[in-house]
Design a protein around this motif. Structure first.
Motif, PDB file in Angstrom:
ATOM      1  N   ALA A   1       0.817  -1.219   0.000  1.00  0.00           N
ATOM      2  CA  ALA A   1       0.000   0.000   0.000  1.00  0.00           C
ATOM      3  C   ALA A   1       0.847   1.264   0.000  1.00  0.00           C
ATOM      4  N   HIS A   2       2.106   1.134   0.355  1.00  0.00           N
ATOM      5  CA  HIS A   2       2.955   2.304   0.549  1.00  0.00           C
ATOM      6  C   HIS A   2       3.550   2.756  -0.781  1.00  0.00           C
TER       7      HIS A   2
ATOM      8  N   PRO B   1       0.916   1.841  11.027  1.00  0.00           N
ATOM      9  CA  PRO B   1      -0.070   2.724  10.403  1.00  0.00           C
ATOM     10  C   PRO B   1      -1.426   2.031  10.304  1.00  0.00           C
TER      11      PRO B   1
ATOM     12  N   HIS C   1      -4.276   2.834   9.311  1.00  0.00           N
ATOM     13  CA  HIS C   1      -5.116   2.950   8.117  1.00  0.00           C
ATOM     14  C   HIS C   1      -4.575   2.135   6.946  1.00  0.00           C
ATOM     15  N   ALA C   2      -3.447   1.554   7.108  1.00  0.00           N
ATOM     16  CA  ALA C   2      -2.817   0.866   5.985  1.00  0.00           C
ATOM     17  C   ALA C   2      -3.330  -0.561   5.880  1.00  0.00           C
ATOM     18  N   ARG C   3      -4.060  -0.805   4.824  1.00  0.00           N
ATOM     19  CA  ARG C   3      -4.579  -2.137   4.584  1.00  0.00           C
ATOM     20  C   ARG C   3      -4.431  -2.442   3.102  1.00  0.00           C
TER      21      ARG C   3
ATOM     22  N   ALA D   1      -5.813  -5.484   0.105  1.00  0.00           N
ATOM     23  CA  ALA D   1      -6.870  -6.468  -0.067  1.00  0.00           C
ATOM     24  C   ALA D   1      -6.391  -7.840   0.368  1.00  0.00           C
TER      25      ALA D   1
END
Lengths: 367, 367, 367
Positions: B65-66, B106, B108-110, B112
């Motif tokens: 995600a980053h 973090p 909020h970091a997800r 799928a």
């Protein structure tokens, strides 16, 4: 840097101009089309070529009307081609005449069968509006199989658009530079030049009096170092090709020598896609007909010179494809024959585009 | 040439129809998913597969995600996957649980994490709306690991769209042509055919009474040349596959022979991209369970026959991609099962497209 | 899965942001540019590089104004480059000064000649608005050819966009992960970090006191295991590069040892196309100037570490190109220097795009 002109419609054809369909193009050499199925892409469409039992050539759409199987992966059954997926059999006119899974053949099932003409060593195809396919429009190449001529020939698959190829052939100012080591003798650039337009045909005529011939003439004619007059009439004959007629006059003929020598160079090429060409060339002479050494020399000298054009046009195509947007070309006086031809190509292309504004086919039809 | 229909919305799915996401597809064979990180592209998205320490399989988005680093190039740390660029660690649910450069992970970091089900030799994935991922929707393939069945299996990576693959499997009229040298015995085309639609499932049933079996049945059953009845029930079970159930009745059983022989052929395939497929096939039998010779024969005969389909569908895909615009297909009576399936695929695809009209994501978010 | 933000203009540069032209970029190493014609693509345009007879370097558009022949396939004639197709000769300013087929050279025929500066081992090019090409804007790299410094250097052709490359260089949090086996000593992540913005320059400063140096410093300085202070000042100096200045203080100098050791690492890179980079790196030191062993060690250790970045950025570029749409990146506190740089790149790119809204050039001009 150059100021760029305001965006405008192009005034002449370039590498992005739609391909012209209403024209006879070479599809194949006669000898390539046999009882084996031959696939080739011409004007962006894949076609299937074969011969009927009686030897008549056939050119059809290569895609089966049912599920798009390439018919070239099927087989011949007499004069019919049988699809390798479900066995749909098409006659040479493109009509489906048999489908194993149906009691009656599907009468609405047809694929394109293209008008063609076999002339000497060539098979010509017409992929546009069939009602306009007048065989009289095929350029004369009768010397290719006439007994009073001997021809050497070759083929290149080129990464070039056909507009640049035509322009190269109408342009003789590149000879002393690109062909400096082969056919570009320096005196040639001093010869006189006349341009003629006759309908869509663009002709350039050159004369060069009283000078020794370049090796490509001198060696096979055995006139190296001797004074000759050279006459050249080079023609854009149609979108499908360019023919150059050369005559060399032997100014001091010795016993047993000809006074006139003729060489016809036939350049026939068919766009495969927008940026690639099938190119067949033919070097025909009316002298030294049985001289195998002359044939060998002319074949290898031709390949050497044409490779220079093939390389140049490939590099240009790559440069143009790499770049951002169409090239911002400058043209000069000596480019006039090419520009005239390019205006003709654009006019022909635009006339066709205007006529064929048909909706794209997306419906699946069921009969 | 064919008159082209006015431009219209397609009435059934073709090779350009958006892929269906709300469906269980095979992601991998169970044995492919281990403690090594496995990357694969499914429905145009790259996913990461691995097993937790306790053996449970995990399938996640492969992109961190980053900074979009492919997680398959990172490493496992227990049940977590650790990105190889900055060390972001994700748990199997796709939640970031650690980032070395941050004091707190973090929240909020997800990424799928996909619903999956492991069933026998298969791992199924649901890449669409997770709230609809009902395991009851997975097609039954219980014979693949049942002790009373023996299965041989194989994999092809195919250059074909999955619509054409489904149509091929619902179509038995190509057997005598495409498979003339393998499974396409001529009498098969004389068999009776029934079509059933049950919801989205399309079934075709065939019977062929009192004829000798083709080699693919005759050899492993040791019934070559003997009279049998053949019953086949072949089903489009979902966008993810097709299953054929065959029963062969031994009309003159000898001592020690079965009276009934069953063969289930399970075709499971998952679009990689629009024009390529992962294809796993399974040939299962309820006889000669320990007969290695029968297994060897069935494996090689299956590969030989399926290669004919793989080749045909590849050629069609190439022809379709080469051409200008979608194919202008004609369809006939025997195509009805395929057309029915293609209408179903189009309806499912359009229903999804209507729901997921989301704006493209371009914002870079900072937490 | 993440909620996607509504479609919005990007707030910072990403791999799709138009390349910035108003900037000095490295075109080539000095030693690469000779009396041979050198072609290279920079910012999506192919350029031609050579030296005049007096040694002055020249960089011009590689495309002839006449028929787009790549001039790199032509030849030099003194200071002029002569097109290999029709012999158009251009002087180093891009003005056509001779065309064999014309009595007078075509005065309107010009091609782009790019402002350049040769500084030490580098040739810098300005491909944007020439009126802004102030040599004072070239980043200082004077140590590359200063006698009190020794430099080892190398080149990579990378499949990465240059934004991701810049971000990688401003980011030190990937060291302990991506470079765990090379330069990523764990204590480094505990060092202090300061961020400075000075105009468009983004600086990050780190200090790490009283710890043994990593091998890349310890080995060439012969300080392995000894206590040192490390100071690093790493700067995004322009779209064309990043420079890191390191100072190592020897806390317990022995007889004959330096108290300070400096290493400047100069990363200079020029987009070839949107997704590929020419990358030149330079590792300069002010100690052990004649120590060939130190040079060998630093060269191989640098290549090993930089290959890790090259691999990572290539994988990211492939992942991003494979995916559907721009990546939905999350950013965190330690990304702040990179985000600051990316905002600068976006602002510069948008300012240029606003200025150069020119119509595409399609007209063929004839003089």
């Amino acid at each position: 840097m150059l100021q760029k002109a305001a965006a405008a419609k192009p005034k002449m054809a370039n590498h992005t101009t739609p391909l012209i369909k209403d024209c006879w193009y070479v599809a194949a050499l006669s000898r390539e089309v046999t009882r084996d199925l031959l696939e080739r892409t011409l004007l962006g469409k894949t076609v299937l070529m074969y011969r009927k039992v009686d030897g008549t050539p056939v050119i059809m759409q290569n895609r089966c009307a049912h599920r798009s199987f390439p018919l070239s992966k099927g087989r011949l059954d007499g004069d019919q081609v049988v699809c390798g997926y479900h066995g749909m059999a098409y006659n040479p006119e493109g009509q489906c005449v048999h489908m194993p899974s149906l009691a009656n053949p599907p009468t609405h099932a047809r694929i394109a069968s293209y008008p063609l003409q076999e002339k000497g060593p060539l098979i010509w195809i017409w992929m546009g509006d069939a009602s306009k396919a007048d065989p009289a429009l095929i350029p004369d190449t009768s010397w290719l199989d006439a007994p009073e001529w001997t021809t050497v020939t070759g083929y290149f698959h080129m990464k070039s658009n056909y507009v640049a190829m035509h322009e190269n052939l109408l342009d003789q100012t590149h000879f002393p530079i690109l062909h400096a080591d082969t056919v570009g003798t320096p005196e040639y650039s001093r010869s006189s030049l006349e341009i003629h337009n006759e309908g869509d045909v663009v002709r350039i005529r050159r004369e060069l009096k009283n000078s020794p011939p370049p090796p490509i003439y001198g060696i096979p004619m055995k006139l190296t170092g001797r004074p000759v007059d050279r006459f050249s009439d080079s023609r854009f004959v149609s979108p499908a090709g360019h023919i150059a007629f050369a005559r060399i006059a032997n100014l001091e003929p010795r016993e047993g020598e000809h006074t006139d020598y003729r060489v016809n160079i036939t350049h026939l090429f068919t766009p495969e896609f927008q940026g690639t060409i099938h190119y067949w060339w033919f070097n025909s002479r009316d002298f030294a007909l049985d001289d195998a050494g002359a044939s060998d020399y002319l074949a290898s000298a031709s390949v050497k010179a044409y490779m220079e054009d093939v390389d140049a046009l490939t590099w240009i195509q790559e440069e143009v494809e790499k770049g951002d947007g169409p090239p911002d070309e400058l043209s000069f006086g000596p480019d006039r024959p090419g520009l005239s031809m390019r205006k003709t190509l654009l006019r022909l292309a635009e006339a066709e585009t205007a006529q064929t504004e048909e909706p794209p086919a997306v419906a699946v039809k069921m009969y």
